[in-house]
Design an enzyme around this catalytic site. Structure first.
Site, PDB file in Angstrom:
ATOM      1  CG  HIS A 133      93.771  -7.345  44.483  1.00 32.52           C
ATOM      2  ND1 HIS A 133      93.876  -5.993  44.298  1.00 32.52           N
ATOM      3  CD2 HIS A 133      92.666  -7.509  45.241  1.00 32.52           C
ATOM      4  CE1 HIS A 133      92.889  -5.366  44.914  1.00 32.52           C
ATOM      5  NE2 HIS A 133      92.128  -6.281  45.495  1.00 32.52           N
ATOM      6  NE  ARG A 135      91.288  -1.180  46.574  1.00 30.52           N
ATOM      7  CZ  ARG A 135      90.578  -2.304  46.758  1.00 30.52           C
ATOM      8  NH1 ARG A 135      91.148  -3.363  47.293  1.00 30.52           N
ATOM      9  NH2 ARG A 135      89.320  -2.370  46.388  1.00 30.52           N
TER      10      ARG A 135
HETATM   11  P1  NAP Z   1      84.667  -1.338  56.069  1.00 29.85           P
HETATM   12  O1  NAP Z   1      83.641  -2.280  56.580  1.00 29.85           O
HETATM   13  O2  NAP Z   1      84.227  -0.036  55.506  1.00 29.85           O
HETATM   14  O3  NAP Z   1      85.687  -1.074  57.282  1.00 29.85           O
HETATM   15  C1  NAP Z   1      86.668  -0.104  57.206  1.00 29.85           C
HETATM   16  C2  NAP Z   1      87.318   0.048  58.585  1.00 29.85           C
HETATM   17  O4  NAP Z   1      88.383   0.998  58.475  1.00 29.85           O
HETATM   18  C3  NAP Z   1      86.358   0.594  59.640  1.00 29.85           C
HETATM   19  O5  NAP Z   1      86.604  -0.003  60.891  1.00 29.85           O
HETATM   20  C4  NAP Z   1      86.712   2.076  59.683  1.00 29.85           C
HETATM   21  O6  NAP Z   1      86.443   2.714  60.928  1.00 29.85           O
HETATM   22  C5  NAP Z   1      88.201   2.016  59.447  1.00 29.85           C
HETATM   23  N1  NAP Z   1      88.707   3.304  58.956  1.00 29.85           N
HETATM   24  C6  NAP Z   1      88.396   3.936  57.796  1.00 29.85           C
HETATM   25  N2  NAP Z   1      89.045   5.118  57.714  1.00 29.85           N
HETATM   26  C7  NAP Z   1      89.763   5.234  58.854  1.00 29.85           C
HETATM   27  C8  NAP Z   1      90.611   6.236  59.378  1.00 29.85           C
HETATM   28  N3  NAP Z   1      90.873   7.375  58.705  1.00 29.85           N
HETATM   29  N4  NAP Z   1      91.163   6.031  60.592  1.00 29.85           N
HETATM   30  C9  NAP Z   1      90.909   4.901  61.294  1.00 29.85           C
HETATM   31  N5  NAP Z   1      90.106   3.895  60.848  1.00 29.85           N
HETATM   32  C10 NAP Z   1      89.545   4.083  59.648  1.00 29.85           C
HETATM   33  O7  NAP Z   1      85.560  -2.037  54.955  1.00 29.85           O
HETATM   34  P2  NAP Z   1      85.832  -3.611  54.745  1.00 29.85           P
HETATM   35  O8  NAP Z   1      84.683  -4.254  54.091  1.00 29.85           O
HETATM   36  O9  NAP Z   1      86.321  -4.165  56.035  1.00 29.85           O
HETATM   37  O10 NAP Z   1      87.018  -3.558  53.670  1.00 29.85           O
HETATM   38  C11 NAP Z   1      88.238  -2.899  53.931  1.00 29.85           C
HETATM   39  C12 NAP Z   1      89.063  -2.787  52.666  1.00 29.85           C
HETATM   40  O11 NAP Z   1      89.611  -4.058  52.325  1.00 29.85           O
HETATM   41  C13 NAP Z   1      88.291  -2.397  51.409  1.00 29.85           C
HETATM   42  O12 NAP Z   1      88.051  -1.003  51.368  1.00 29.85           O
HETATM   43  C14 NAP Z   1      89.191  -2.869  50.301  1.00 29.85           C
HETATM   44  O13 NAP Z   1      90.081  -1.836  49.918  1.00 29.85           O
HETATM   45  C15 NAP Z   1      89.984  -3.997  50.952  1.00 29.85           C
HETATM   46  N6  NAP Z   1      89.678  -5.300  50.320  1.00 29.85           N
HETATM   47  C16 NAP Z   1      90.697  -6.004  49.767  1.00 29.85           C
HETATM   48  C17 NAP Z   1      90.442  -7.240  49.213  1.00 29.85           C
HETATM   49  C18 NAP Z   1      91.556  -8.078  48.651  1.00 29.85           C
HETATM   50  O14 NAP Z   1      91.278  -9.097  48.022  1.00 29.85           O
HETATM   51  N7  NAP Z   1      92.786  -7.731  48.871  1.00 29.85           N
HETATM   52  C19 NAP Z   1      89.137  -7.757  49.208  1.00 29.85           C
HETATM   53  C20 NAP Z   1      88.140  -7.008  49.790  1.00 29.85           C
HETATM   54  C21 NAP Z   1      88.420  -5.774  50.351  1.00 29.85           C
HETATM   55  P3  NAP Z   1      84.925   2.817  61.480  1.00 29.85           P
HETATM   56  O15 NAP Z   1      84.567   1.401  61.912  1.00 29.85           O
HETATM   57  O16 NAP Z   1      85.039   3.735  62.622  1.00 29.85           O
HETATM   58  O17 NAP Z   1      84.084   3.308  60.334  1.00 29.85           O
HETATM   59  C1  GLV Z   2      88.676  -6.205  46.429  1.00 32.39           C
HETATM   60  O1  GLV Z   2      89.770  -5.758  46.463  1.00 32.39           O
HETATM   61  C2  GLV Z   2      87.527  -5.555  46.975  1.00 32.39           C
HETATM   62  O2  GLV Z   2      87.629  -4.371  47.309  1.00 32.39           O
HETATM   63  O3  GLV Z   2      86.476  -6.213  47.090  1.00 32.39           O
END
Ligand code: NAP
Ligand code: GLV
Length: 311
Positions: free
Chosen positions: A274, A226
């Protein structure tokens, strides 16, 4: 879920055409009724959302769960919603392999200097730079969840030294895993930093001067999470000093980026609008329809936001 008492499912997705999504869900749940907001005032059982509005939720007193059509829950968590209402994210749903490809592209383009060769040859130059190999570029992934762990594995398989940082400790083969207060140690071990964190009160502005200064010199930043993770002025400062060599950013604090945003014309910054991982309709609707079936049977589902941790 009988036709006598059909489930009512609503779509609050003001920035996209929700009709194809409603059609796809109707195909999976043929006895349910689909309603698209604005235009429908039905009291709903479930809602599917993308860039949702408070107005929609204020008129929905009996929702059983809300599904985001994405992985990030930050826009839903900004709204006033009942504490007990389950908020459910997309778990991978085809996004991890897109993220792997995006990060691979940005990383290899920088490491093998494809960006410089492209610029050079356009401007009349024909010169080769000294060898630059994966082992010279230790890569760190902030966040080892659904997306970050898959990015880490792909980068490892390309021959890069890889480490990752998460809230809770992890064990991933061939990846040095750090957690919690080990952030400074993690950052000091990376030359390339990839941000795949959710946006929360703890992670907002994490890509700031203090943290980015801990990276190895001539560092490279890839942000696929983000825009609000990055303090934009701090990146400009570190690019000017040379501590950071460049950045590949899929997300910005303001999207679309204003036409005069300094990142747009910066020679060491590449922007994309994005698109690092787009929500794919078929796998996402398959995931959501299965979760609705499970909830209707009283079964627990995965992917529900834990409000106290913010993701
Ligand atoms: P997720 O499965 O919830 O994984 C989040 C990771 O971040 C986990 O490993 C978590 O630790 C870690 N984390 C969260 N808070 C933390 C903190 N304070 N300190 C250290 N580590 C922390 O999320 P995801 O599905 O991988 O997605 C991640 C993000 O990518 C989304 O929230 C979204 O904003 C972004 N995204 C962007 C796009 C794009 O097109 N640019 C698309 C999709 C998603 P734990 O494993 O210990 O819980
Ligand atoms: C895109 O940014 C998502 O959070 O899926």
């Amino acid at each position: 879920m009988t036709t006598a008492n059909p489930l009512k499912i609503g779509f609050c997705c003001p920035t996209i055409d929700a009709q194809p999504w409603a059609d796809a869900l109707a195909h999976k749940l043929p006895s349910a009724q689909m309603h698209i907001w604005p235009g429908s005032t039905e009291s709903l059982d479930y809602a599917l959302t993308w860039s949702p509005t408070q107005e929609f939720f204020d008129a929905q007193p009996r929702l059983k769960a809300v599904f985001a059509l994405g992985a990030g829950m930050d826009s839903l968590l900004k709204l006033r919603l009942p504490e007990s209402l389950p908020l459910v994210r997309i778990e991978d749903g085809g996004m991890a392999s897109q993220m792997q490809d995006y990060v691979t592209h940005a990383l290899l383009r920088h490491v093998y200097r494809f960006d410089r060769y492209e610029q050079d040859t356009r401007t009349g130059l024909w010169q080769q730079y000294a060898e630059s190999l994966p082992e010279h570029y230790p890569v760190g992934i902030l966040g080892l969840g659904e997306l970050g762990s898959k990015i880490a594995e792909r980068v490892r398989d390309l021959g890069f030294p890889v480490c990752g940082w998460s809230r809770s400790p992890k064990v991933l083969q061939g990846i040095r895993c750090y957690s919690g207060d080990e952030l400074p140690k993690f950052l000091a071990s990376c030359r390339v930093l990839v941000c795949a964190l959710p946006l929360t009160a703890q992670t907002q502005n994490i890509l700031n001067e203090k943290n980015l200064s801990l990276l190895q010199s001539s560092a490279y930043l890839i942000n696929v999470a983000r825009g609000a993770h990055l303090v934009e002025e701090d990146l400009l400062k570190l690019l000017a000093s040379g501590h950071i060599a460049g950045a590949y950013l899929d997300v910005l604090r303001t999207e679309p980026a204003p036409v005069d945003h300094p990142f747009r014309s910066h020679p060491s910054i590449t922007l994309t609008p994005h698109i690092a991982a787009q929500t794919l309709m078929q796998p996402s609707i398959a995931q959501i329809s299965e979760k609705i079936r499970m909830l209707e049977k009283g079964q627990a589902i995965s992917g529900v936001v834990q409000r106290e941790r913010g993701y």
